[in-house]
Design a protein around this motif. Sequence first.
Motif, PDB file in Angstrom:
ATOM      1  N   SER A   1       5.278  -6.381   0.735  1.00 30.18           N
ATOM      2  CA  SER A   1       5.463  -5.187   1.581  1.00 30.18           C
ATOM      3  C   SER A   1       4.099  -4.604   1.935  1.00 30.18           C
ATOM      4  CB  SER A   1       6.284  -4.151   0.816  1.00 30.18           C
ATOM      5  OG  SER A   1       5.535  -3.709  -0.300  1.00 30.18           O
ATOM      6  N   ARG A   2       3.021  -5.313   1.563  1.00 34.22           N
ATOM      7  CA  ARG A   2       1.664  -4.806   1.839  1.00 34.22           C
ATOM      8  C   ARG A   2       0.790  -5.937   2.406  1.00 34.22           C
ATOM      9  NH1 ARG A   2      -0.511  -3.641  -4.265  1.00 34.22           N
ATOM     10  NH2 ARG A   2       1.541  -3.521  -5.208  1.00 34.22           N
ATOM     11  N   ALA A   3       1.249  -6.431   3.550  1.00 36.03           N
ATOM     12  CA  ALA A   3       0.557  -7.578   4.160  1.00 36.03           C
ATOM     13  C   ALA A   3      -0.914  -7.262   4.459  1.00 36.03           C
ATOM     14  CB  ALA A   3       1.283  -7.990   5.432  1.00 36.03           C
ATOM     15  N   ASN A   4      -1.239  -5.982   4.655  1.00 38.81           N
ATOM     16  CA  ASN A   4      -2.639  -5.595   4.938  1.00 38.81           C
ATOM     17  C   ASN A   4      -3.579  -5.941   3.793  1.00 38.81           C
ATOM     18  OD1 ASN A   4      -1.623  -4.418   7.117  1.00 38.81           O
ATOM     19  ND2 ASN A   4      -2.102  -2.289   6.557  1.00 38.81           N
ATOM     20  N   ASP A   5      -2.998  -5.992   2.582  1.00 39.84           N
ATOM     21  CA  ASP A   5      -3.837  -6.205   1.394  1.00 39.84           C
ATOM     22  C   ASP A   5      -3.991  -7.677   1.038  1.00 39.84           C
ATOM     23  OD1 ASP A   5      -4.096  -3.481   1.143  1.00 39.84           O
ATOM     24  OD2 ASP A   5      -2.396  -3.266  -0.223  1.00 39.84           O
ATOM     25  N   VAL A   6      -3.383  -8.554   1.839  1.00 46.39           N
ATOM     26  CA  VAL A   6      -3.397  -9.983   1.476  1.00 46.39           C
ATOM     27  C   VAL A   6      -4.461 -10.730   2.283  1.00 46.39           C
ATOM     28  CG1 VAL A   6      -2.045 -12.119   1.381  1.00 46.39           C
ATOM     29  CG2 VAL A   6      -0.960  -9.916   0.816  1.00 46.39           C
ATOM     30  N   ILE A   7      -5.169 -11.605   1.589  1.00 45.80           N
ATOM     31  CA  ILE A   7      -6.282 -12.341   2.196  1.00 45.80           C
ATOM     32  C   ILE A   7      -6.361 -13.716   1.517  1.00 45.80           C
ATOM     33  CG2 ILE A   7      -8.040 -11.512   0.524  1.00 45.80           C
ATOM     34  CD1 ILE A   7      -9.905 -11.089   2.975  1.00 45.80           C
ATOM     35  N   GLY A   8      -6.994 -14.677   2.149  1.00 46.16           N
ATOM     36  CA  GLY A   8      -7.239 -15.963   1.493  1.00 46.16           C
ATOM     37  C   GLY A   8      -8.661 -15.999   0.952  1.00 46.16           C
ATOM     38  N   LEU A   9      -8.808 -16.411  -0.295  1.00 44.96           N
ATOM     39  CA  LEU A   9     -10.144 -16.668  -0.852  1.00 44.96           C
ATOM     40  C   LEU A   9     -10.113 -18.107  -1.324  1.00 44.96           C
ATOM     41  CD1 LEU A   9     -11.124 -13.539  -3.024  1.00 44.96           C
ATOM     42  CD2 LEU A   9     -11.915 -14.161  -0.736  1.00 44.96           C
ATOM     43  N   HIS A  10     -10.590 -19.001  -0.473  1.00 45.39           N
ATOM     44  CA  HIS A  10     -10.471 -20.423  -0.777  1.00 45.39           C
ATOM     45  C   HIS A  10     -11.745 -20.926  -1.441  1.00 45.39           C
ATOM     46  CE1 HIS A  10     -10.049 -24.801   0.758  1.00 45.39           C
ATOM     47  NE2 HIS A  10      -9.620 -24.664  -0.467  1.00 45.39           N
TER      48      HIS A  10
ATOM     49  N   CYS B   1       1.475  -4.987  -8.927  1.00 42.69           N
ATOM     50  CA  CYS B   1       0.078  -4.544  -8.752  1.00 42.69           C
ATOM     51  C   CYS B   1      -0.008  -3.090  -8.312  1.00 42.69           C
ATOM     52  CB  CYS B   1      -0.632  -5.432  -7.740  1.00 42.69           C
ATOM     53  SG  CYS B   1      -0.763  -7.105  -8.322  1.00 42.69           S
ATOM     54  N   LYS B   2      -1.115  -2.464  -8.703  1.00 39.32           N
ATOM     55  CA  LYS B   2      -1.295  -1.056  -8.322  1.00 39.32           C
ATOM     56  C   LYS B   2      -1.495  -0.958  -6.810  1.00 39.32           C
ATOM     57  CE  LYS B   2      -6.281  -0.941  -8.922  1.00 39.32           C
ATOM     58  NZ  LYS B   2      -7.398  -0.503  -9.725  1.00 39.32           N
ATOM     59  N   PRO B   3      -1.159   0.170  -6.201  1.00 39.89           N
ATOM     60  CA  PRO B   3      -1.420   0.323  -4.769  1.00 39.89           C
ATOM     61  C   PRO B   3      -2.924   0.219  -4.524  1.00 39.89           C
ATOM     62  CG  PRO B   3      -0.147   2.178  -5.649  1.00 39.89           C
ATOM     63  CD  PRO B   3      -0.569   1.355  -6.816  1.00 39.89           C
ATOM     64  N   GLY B   4      -3.307  -0.407  -3.418  1.00 33.92           N
ATOM     65  CA  GLY B   4      -4.737  -0.515  -3.095  1.00 33.92           C
ATOM     66  C   GLY B   4      -5.418  -1.678  -3.769  1.00 33.92           C
ATOM     67  N   ALA B   5      -4.642  -2.550  -4.426  1.00 36.13           N
ATOM     68  CA  ALA B   5      -5.269  -3.754  -5.002  1.00 36.13           C
ATOM     69  C   ALA B   5      -5.387  -4.805  -3.905  1.00 36.13           C
ATOM     70  CB  ALA B   5      -4.423  -4.276  -6.149  1.00 36.13           C
ATOM     71  N   MET B   6      -6.380  -5.682  -4.077  1.00 35.54           N
ATOM     72  CA  MET B   6      -6.577  -6.757  -3.093  1.00 35.54           C
ATOM     73  C   MET B   6      -5.856  -7.996  -3.626  1.00 35.54           C
ATOM     74  SD  MET B   6     -10.324  -8.132  -2.091  1.00 35.54           S
ATOM     75  CE  MET B   6     -10.672  -9.456  -0.984  1.00 35.54           C
ATOM     76  N   LEU B   7      -4.981  -8.570  -2.798  1.00 35.99           N
ATOM     77  CA  LEU B   7      -4.196  -9.727  -3.235  1.00 35.99           C
ATOM     78  C   LEU B   7      -4.704 -10.965  -2.503  1.00 35.99           C
ATOM     79  CD1 LEU B   7      -0.545  -8.249  -3.119  1.00 35.99           C
ATOM     80  CD2 LEU B   7      -2.260  -8.045  -4.919  1.00 35.99           C
ATOM     81  N   ALA B   8      -5.275 -11.889  -3.265  1.00 34.12           N
ATOM     82  CA  ALA B   8      -5.884 -13.063  -2.617  1.00 34.12           C
ATOM     83  C   ALA B   8      -5.182 -14.341  -3.042  1.00 34.12           C
ATOM     84  CB  ALA B   8      -7.361 -13.138  -2.992  1.00 34.12           C
ATOM     85  N   THR B   9      -5.061 -15.251  -2.090  1.00 36.36           N
ATOM     86  CA  THR B   9      -4.536 -16.575  -2.425  1.00 36.36           C
ATOM     87  C   THR B   9      -5.649 -17.603  -2.284  1.00 36.36           C
ATOM     88  OG1 THR B   9      -3.080 -18.374  -1.731  1.00 36.36           O
ATOM     89  CG2 THR B   9      -3.620 -16.744  -0.040  1.00 36.36           C
ATOM     90  N   ASN B  10      -5.659 -18.551  -3.198  1.00 37.60           N
ATOM     91  CA  ASN B  10      -6.667 -19.620  -3.139  1.00 37.60           C
ATOM     92  C   ASN B  10      -6.079 -20.871  -2.466  1.00 37.60           C
ATOM     93  OD1 ASN B  10      -9.149 -21.043  -3.886  1.00 37.60           O
ATOM     94  ND2 ASN B  10      -7.852 -22.147  -5.322  1.00 37.60           N
TER      95      ASN B  10
END
Length: 695
Positions: free
Chosen positions: A420-429, A397-406
């Motif tokens: 290596s970019r834990a700041n960009d990871v979020i849950g979208l359930h 993924c490009k830098p600055g992309a939002m990585l979401a897990t469902n």
Amino acid sequence: MKDDNTDIVRVETEGEIGLICLSKPPVNAIGVALRKAVHDAHTRLLSDPAINAIVLYGEGRFFSAGADIRDFGKAAVQPTLPEVLKALNDSAKPVITVLHGVAFGGALELALATQARVGIRGLKVALPEVKLGLLPGAGGSQRLPRLVGLAAAIDIICTGREVDDTEAAATGIVDRLVEGAPREAGMEAARDVLAGVLHARQTDAQMITPDPPAVDAARAKLLAKRPLLAAPLKALDAVCASTLPVDQGLAYERTLFMDLMDSPERAGLVHAFFAERATAKIPERASEAREIRSVAVIGGGTMGIGIATAFLLGGFPVQLVEGQSDRVAQARAGVEQNLEGALRRGKLSGATHAAALKNLTCTDALEEVASADLIVEAIFEDMNAKTDLFKKLDAICKPGAMLATNTSYLDVNAIAAATSRANDVIGLHFFSPAHIMRLVEVVVADSTAPEWVTTAFALARKIGKVPVRAGVCDGFIGNRILTQYRKASEYLLLDGADFDQIDAALESFGFAMGPFSVSDLAGLDIARMTRQRKAATRPPEERYSRISDLICDQGWFGRKTGKGYYLYDGSNAPSVNPGATEIAEAERRVLGKDPEQFSDEEIVARCLTAMIAEGARALQEGIALRPADIDAVELFGYGFPRHRGGPMHMADQIGIDTLICRIETYAAEDAHFWQVPQLLRDMQKNGQSFADMNA
Ligand code: 3H9
């Protein structure tokens, strides 16, 4: 021209026309101050000999959202809306109301009491009071039928549906529909009234003919569709009274309105209205949301297909990645089918449908997500598979992309740590079917950047969802409560209640389906896999019901196999599977249990108490921000009956003392499952309610 400004209405005169402008952001809600200001302004313009016509219009995005809902349940303060409207109705000088944007509830009633109405194109009107457990309480049930006829008024009032500009003009709700600014449209209409070109008249003068067949049909439909709700039926009674002389009809409407104002149904629905909006108040809201222009969804199963559809319906270009190349076409077909369904249900226009199809690309190549702004992972619930995928996404993924897990249960911190970019990871359930269910749990990991939280909220709103902030724990807010609700129902079955009695009791409470019908629908094998996954960490003192496992052992997995707790033959309504009943009875014998009798009330009390206790724990641990957030989760993701307001709202109705007493009583049978959460004890000590925490 004279100007006179108060904070919330502006009064001015131009020639022989007086203008009253509502100016109370954000929605021109008609509370006591606005009522009084309009009343005073009207009285003053009446006494001004230079004025021959009066225009009433609104400033801002729309005319008005109606009566101030925050005042409901408080003591009435004069002048009441019916009193203000009576003065407008009896006005010696014609009053012309200009409606733009939205005119709902009391705002439309205000317009109906005046002598002419102008609509600005794009207008939507409604009498949505039944959605708040009320009926129009300021003349709407008497004046709308006088304009549109009894049958049409029944439809509009008993459903609370929105009426668009074209229908408003065609049915006579507005006398004319124009383009332009409300003030200018009002001036023009007032001049036309004075010139005799536009006819100003009292709605009340109209007589209504009774229509018993229309009333009977409407009553039968309401009883079939909404048997638990009082407001639509009372609204129907009120509309029927419009065949009486208007003063009698208005008095009857007021009596019914005041009855409903005191009902738990009204309190529950108003709570639901505010809970839906309160979820937006998150600690991160000062951080600016980032722009998302493109979305990639990974996983072409039911969830991935639903999530892709939801973003397409929201106008986003979506790339759907299904790793198994032979399943890509099937995934595309799934999305197309969903879009087709939305088109059929009138949820999108032909043009929007075509645009959504154009916005969809499907592939088996993960590398193609490289340019997406948001990537939503929706593969199966397996931690190793998810962390592997996130490692790959980290590289692609490009830098600055939002990585979401469902993910619905798994640890989002661990998933974030795989990158290596834990700041960009979020849950979208999302909840299944994701293009229909409105809830999205926004799961905030320890490392998630605050901008991604606000971005997720903005995005979810944009696609018509209700986002709720949740912390990381097994099952977040919704599924951890669901687990306890299910366990409570399984223990009831083990202890002697029949599963169909449990289902029926919870359906009478208002759930569309009881827990065992839901299990059959979801697939008993799926729940068994989850139990197997958790078996190693199950505390030894926890009671375990084997009934569902034993049903699975027969190869009965619910609807998809035609047998589960119930039998499904496709043609008739499901009937109890005697084999499942035998399994339950045999299991009680194995455990040496004499079946206990449970009343329906007891069944509901236990299941609800289990939900409330787990909700209290989620609050105590900071997983949920507010009790109202938990209610929103249950209302928008789990089918909790809206008119009950949600479990935490109900907890206040039940009372903390009663809840603690219940849990302590149940604990005599099972001290592991039934434990009083510390929060409830603290609340009891401090005399606090969940409503206090929402405030
Ligand atoms: C009635 O009129 C009874 C009468 O028959 C009889 C009386 C005697 N009052 O939704 P939004 C707040 S019953 C108070 O995010 P949107 C809302 O909570 C009433 N507050 O904006 C929010 O506050 P916050 C019948 C209200 O653009 C903020 O305004 N009317 C009211 O997405 C923005 O709201 C209805 O049922 C209100 N009436 O949608 C209409 N309305 O920012 C209910 C809104 O603090 N309202 N707020 O969270 C709506 O349907 C939508 O709000 C509307 C705007 C379409 C108007």
